[in-house]
Design a protein around this motif. Structure first.
Motif, PDB file in Angstrom:
ATOM      1  N   GLY A   1       0.815  -1.215   0.000  1.00 46.80           N
ATOM      2  CA  GLY A   1       0.000   0.000   0.000  1.00 46.80           C
ATOM      3  C   GLY A   1       0.845   1.258   0.000  1.00 46.80           C
ATOM      4  N   ALA A   2       1.937   1.238   0.780  1.00 43.26           N
ATOM      5  CA  ALA A   2       2.830   2.397   0.839  1.00 43.26           C
ATOM      6  C   ALA A   2       3.549   2.608  -0.487  1.00 43.26           C
ATOM      7  CB  ALA A   2       3.831   2.203   1.978  1.00 43.26           C
ATOM      8  N   TYR A   3       4.069   1.532  -1.077  1.00 43.58           N
ATOM      9  CA  TYR A   3       4.803   1.652  -2.341  1.00 43.58           C
ATOM     10  C   TYR A   3       3.891   2.074  -3.483  1.00 43.58           C
ATOM     11  CZ  TYR A   3       9.482   0.132  -1.051  1.00 43.58           C
ATOM     12  OH  TYR A   3      10.748   0.077  -0.532  1.00 43.58           O
ATOM     13  N   VAL A   4       2.667   1.551  -3.534  1.00 40.33           N
ATOM     14  CA  VAL A   4       1.734   1.965  -4.587  1.00 40.33           C
ATOM     15  C   VAL A   4       1.459   3.461  -4.478  1.00 40.33           C
ATOM     16  CG1 VAL A   4      -0.654   1.778  -5.390  1.00 40.33           C
ATOM     17  CG2 VAL A   4       0.656  -0.286  -4.897  1.00 40.33           C
TER      18      VAL A   4
ATOM     19  N   GLY B   1      -6.367  14.876  10.226  1.00 43.76           N
ATOM     20  CA  GLY B   1      -7.796  14.702   9.963  1.00 43.76           C
ATOM     21  C   GLY B   1      -8.066  13.530   9.037  1.00 43.76           C
ATOM     22  N   LEU B   2      -7.234  13.383   7.999  1.00 39.45           N
ATOM     23  CA  LEU B   2      -7.402  12.265   7.071  1.00 39.45           C
ATOM     24  C   LEU B   2      -7.191  10.929   7.781  1.00 39.45           C
ATOM     25  CD1 LEU B   2      -7.681  11.043   4.200  1.00 39.45           C
ATOM     26  CD2 LEU B   2      -5.204  11.366   3.956  1.00 39.45           C
ATOM     27  N   VAL B   3      -6.143  10.841   8.589  1.00 42.65           N
ATOM     28  CA  VAL B   3      -5.851   9.588   9.300  1.00 42.65           C
ATOM     29  C   VAL B   3      -6.966   9.259  10.289  1.00 42.65           C
ATOM     30  CG1 VAL B   3      -4.255   8.472  10.896  1.00 42.65           C
ATOM     31  CG2 VAL B   3      -3.365   9.806   8.988  1.00 42.65           C
ATOM     32  N   LEU B   4      -7.452  10.263  11.005  1.00 41.34           N
ATOM     33  CA  LEU B   4      -8.542  10.030  11.958  1.00 41.34           C
ATOM     34  C   LEU B   4      -9.807   9.568  11.235  1.00 41.34           C
ATOM     35  CD1 LEU B   4      -9.583  10.131  14.850  1.00 41.34           C
ATOM     36  CD2 LEU B   4     -10.117  12.561  14.498  1.00 41.34           C
ATOM     37  N   ALA B   5     -10.131  10.191  10.105  1.00 41.35           N
ATOM     38  CA  ALA B   5     -11.300   9.769   9.327  1.00 41.35           C
ATOM     39  C   ALA B   5     -11.126   8.341   8.817  1.00 41.35           C
ATOM     40  CB  ALA B   5     -11.514  10.731   8.152  1.00 41.35           C
TER      41      ALA B   5
ATOM     42  N   LEU C   1      -1.327   5.702   4.234  1.00 37.26           N
ATOM     43  CA  LEU C   1      -1.284   6.799   5.209  1.00 37.26           C
ATOM     44  C   LEU C   1       0.115   6.958   5.787  1.00 37.26           C
ATOM     45  CD1 LEU C   1      -4.674   6.084   6.995  1.00 37.26           C
ATOM     46  CD2 LEU C   1      -4.188   7.903   5.351  1.00 37.26           C
ATOM     47  N   PHE C   2       0.800   5.848   5.991  1.00 40.90           N
ATOM     48  CA  PHE C   2       2.181   5.901   6.472  1.00 40.90           C
ATOM     49  C   PHE C   2       3.061   6.644   5.467  1.00 40.90           C
ATOM     50  CE2 PHE C   2       6.508   4.340   6.630  1.00 40.90           C
ATOM     51  CZ  PHE C   2       6.811   4.381   7.984  1.00 40.90           C
ATOM     52  N   ALA C   3       2.911   6.323   4.185  1.00 38.85           N
ATOM     53  CA  ALA C   3       3.709   6.980   3.152  1.00 38.85           C
ATOM     54  C   ALA C   3       3.402   8.476   3.090  1.00 38.85           C
ATOM     55  CB  ALA C   3       3.441   6.330   1.796  1.00 38.85           C
ATOM     56  N   ILE C   4       2.130   8.831   3.230  1.00 34.19           N
ATOM     57  CA  ILE C   4       1.739  10.242   3.184  1.00 34.19           C
ATOM     58  C   ILE C   4       2.323  10.995   4.376  1.00 34.19           C
ATOM     59  CG2 ILE C   4      -0.241  11.796   3.410  1.00 34.19           C
ATOM     60  CD1 ILE C   4      -1.832   9.709   1.755  1.00 34.19           C
ATOM     61  N   GLN C   5       2.311  10.364   5.543  1.00 31.67           N
ATOM     62  CA  GLN C   5       2.838  11.034   6.731  1.00 31.67           C
ATOM     63  C   GLN C   5       4.352  11.221   6.658  1.00 31.67           C
ATOM     64  OE1 GLN C   5       3.016   8.790  10.311  1.00 31.67           O
ATOM     65  NE2 GLN C   5       3.314  10.567  11.629  1.00 31.67           N
ATOM     66  N   ASP C   6       5.078  10.138   6.355  1.00 35.68           N
ATOM     67  CA  ASP C   6       6.538  10.183   6.406  1.00 35.68           C
ATOM     68  C   ASP C   6       7.175  10.727   5.132  1.00 35.68           C
ATOM     69  OD1 ASP C   6       6.365   9.152   8.897  1.00 35.68           O
ATOM     70  OD2 ASP C   6       7.701   7.454   8.561  1.00 35.68           O
TER      71      ASP C   6
END
Length: 324
Positions: free
Chosen positions: A70-73, A169-173, A232-237
Motif C-alpha cells: 500500500g505504501a509503495y503503490v 484529519g485524514l488519518v482520523l477519518a 497513510l504511512f507513506a503520506i505522513q513520512d
C-alpha cells in the motif's frame, strides 16, 4: 422491552472518543502530533490484523507485506511534480494490497496451523526482496514522496496534505472508517460465520458453510485495510523503504493485538496505543537514560510481563474486575 435510547449506548463511547481526538490537534505540539498520527495509523494496521487473528483465528506472520505494498503503490503512483488526487490514490493503494492478499490467501489458506503461518511469512519475504533487490522500490534506501496528494472537488481544495493538521484529519477519518466497516462486518452474517470458523471450522463446514471462501474474503479485506494503513504511512513520512514489509513489522502488529486483547476491535486500538507509547518511552534517553540503547530488551520484558499477568490483554482488565 428495551428502550430505544439504551440501544444507542454502545455508540456513545466511540463517538465521544472520536470527538475528543478531532479536537486534540488544538493542544498538541508538532512532536506529539506526529506521534499521535503514528499511533492512529498503527491502530488501522492492527484492526486489519484483528479481523484475521481475533475474529477468524488465522494467525498471519506476513501481514506487513500488505502494509508495504500500500505504501509503495502510493509513492509509485504519485507524479513527482504535483500532488496526486486522493480520490483514486487511496483506492489504488488498497486495491494493490488486496490483489496481493487475494493471491497469497488463495494459496496459503489451503494450509493450516503452523504451516499457514510459515507460508504467509514466506510470501511476505518474497515481496520484501522484490522491493529490496530491484530498482522498482529504490533498493534498501527506498523511495520518496516528493509532493503529498491533495483532495479536490472541482477547483476547491478540500485537503492539502502538506498541512500536518489535515494529515491528522485524514488519518482520523480513515480510522473511523476502518472501525465502522469492521463493526458492521462483525454484526453481519458474514462476521458471525468468521467467528464460527474460529471456534470450530469443521462444524461450520458440516452445517453447509464453505469456509474457504469466507476465510479468503476476510484475508482480502484485511489486506486492503493494511494497504490503507500503508498509504497513510507513506503520506505522513514522505518516504518508504523495504523494511515496511519485513517480518519484524508483522511481528510488531501481532504483538499489538495480543497486548491489547484478541477478539474485540477495541483490543487492537488499545494495543496499538500501548505498544507505540512503550516503544517511544523505552527508546527515549531523556526518560530512561542509558537503557534507551537497549530498548528492544526492555520492551520485550515489559510485553512478556503484560502477557503473563494479563492473558486476555489490556482490555481483559475489565473482565477480571467484573468476575472478582
Amino acid at each position: 422491552m428495551v428502550p430505544a435510547w439504551s440501544r444507542c449506548l454502545p455508540l456513545v463511547a466511540p463517538l465521544a472518543l472520536l470527538l475528543a481526538l478531532a479536537l486534540l490537534p488544538a493542544v498538541l505540539s508538532p512532536y506529539l502530533m506526529d506521534l499521535t498520527v503514528k499511533i492512529l495509523v498503527s491502530a488501522i494496521f492492527a484492526l486489519s490484523l484483528q479481523l484475521l487473528v481475533g475474529t477468524t483465528g488465522l494467525v498471519s506472520l506476513g501481514h506487513a507485506a500488505f502494509l508495504g505494498i500500500g505504501a509503495y503503490v502510493t509513492v509509485l503512483a504519485s507524479p513527482q511534480g504535483e500532488g496526486a488526487s486522493l480520490w483514486w490514490l487511496l483506492p489504488a493503494a488498497m486495491a494493490g494490497a488486496a490483489a496481493y492478499a487475494l493471491f497469497v490467501g488463495a494459496l496459503s489458506l489451503r494450509t493450516r496451523g503452523v504451516y499457514f503461518i510459515m507460508v504467509t511469512l514466506a510470501f511476505a519475504q518474497m515481496a520484501y526482496f522484490v522491493f529490496h533487490d530491484t530498482k522498482l522500490g529504490g533498493g534498501s534506501d527506498g523511495i520518496y514522496l516528493y509532493v503529498r496528494p491533495v483532495l479536490r472537488l472541482g477547483d476547491t481544495t478540500l485537503l492539502d496534505l502538506e498541512n500536518k493538521r489535515q494529515v491528522y484529519g485524514l488519518v482520523l477519518a480513515s480510522l473511523a472508517f476502518t472501525w465502522g466497516l469492521l463493526a458492521l462486518l462483525l454484526r453481519s452474517r458474514f462476521g458471525h460465520a468468521l467467528q464460527g470458523i474460529r471456534v470450530n471450522e469443521a462444524r461450520m463446514r458440516a452445517v453447509g458453510f464453505r469456509t474457504y471462501g469466507y476465510k479468503l474474503a476476510a484475508f482480502v479485506i484485511a489486506g486492503a485495510l493494511a494497504g490503507l494503513a500503508g498509504a497513510l504511512f507513506a503520506i505522513q513520512d514522505g518516504v518508504v523503504n523495504p523494511e515496511l514489509l519485513s517480518w519484524h513489522e508483522s511481528g510488531a502488529v501481532l504483538l499489538m493485538i495480543i497486548l491489547g486483547g484478541l477478539g474485540p476491535l477495541r483490543g487492537a486500538i488499545v494495543g496499538a496505543v500501548a505498544f507505540t507509547l512503550l516503544k517511544e518511552l523505552f527508546a527515549s534517553e531523556g526518560l530512561v537514560g542509558p537503557l534507551a540503547a537497549h530498548w528492544q530488551m526492555t520492551l520485550g520484558l515489559t510485553i512478556i510481563a503484560f502477557v503473563a499477568l494479563l492473558p486476555r490483554g489490556i482490555v481483559g482488565l475489565r473482565w477480571r474486575r467484573g468476575s472478582a
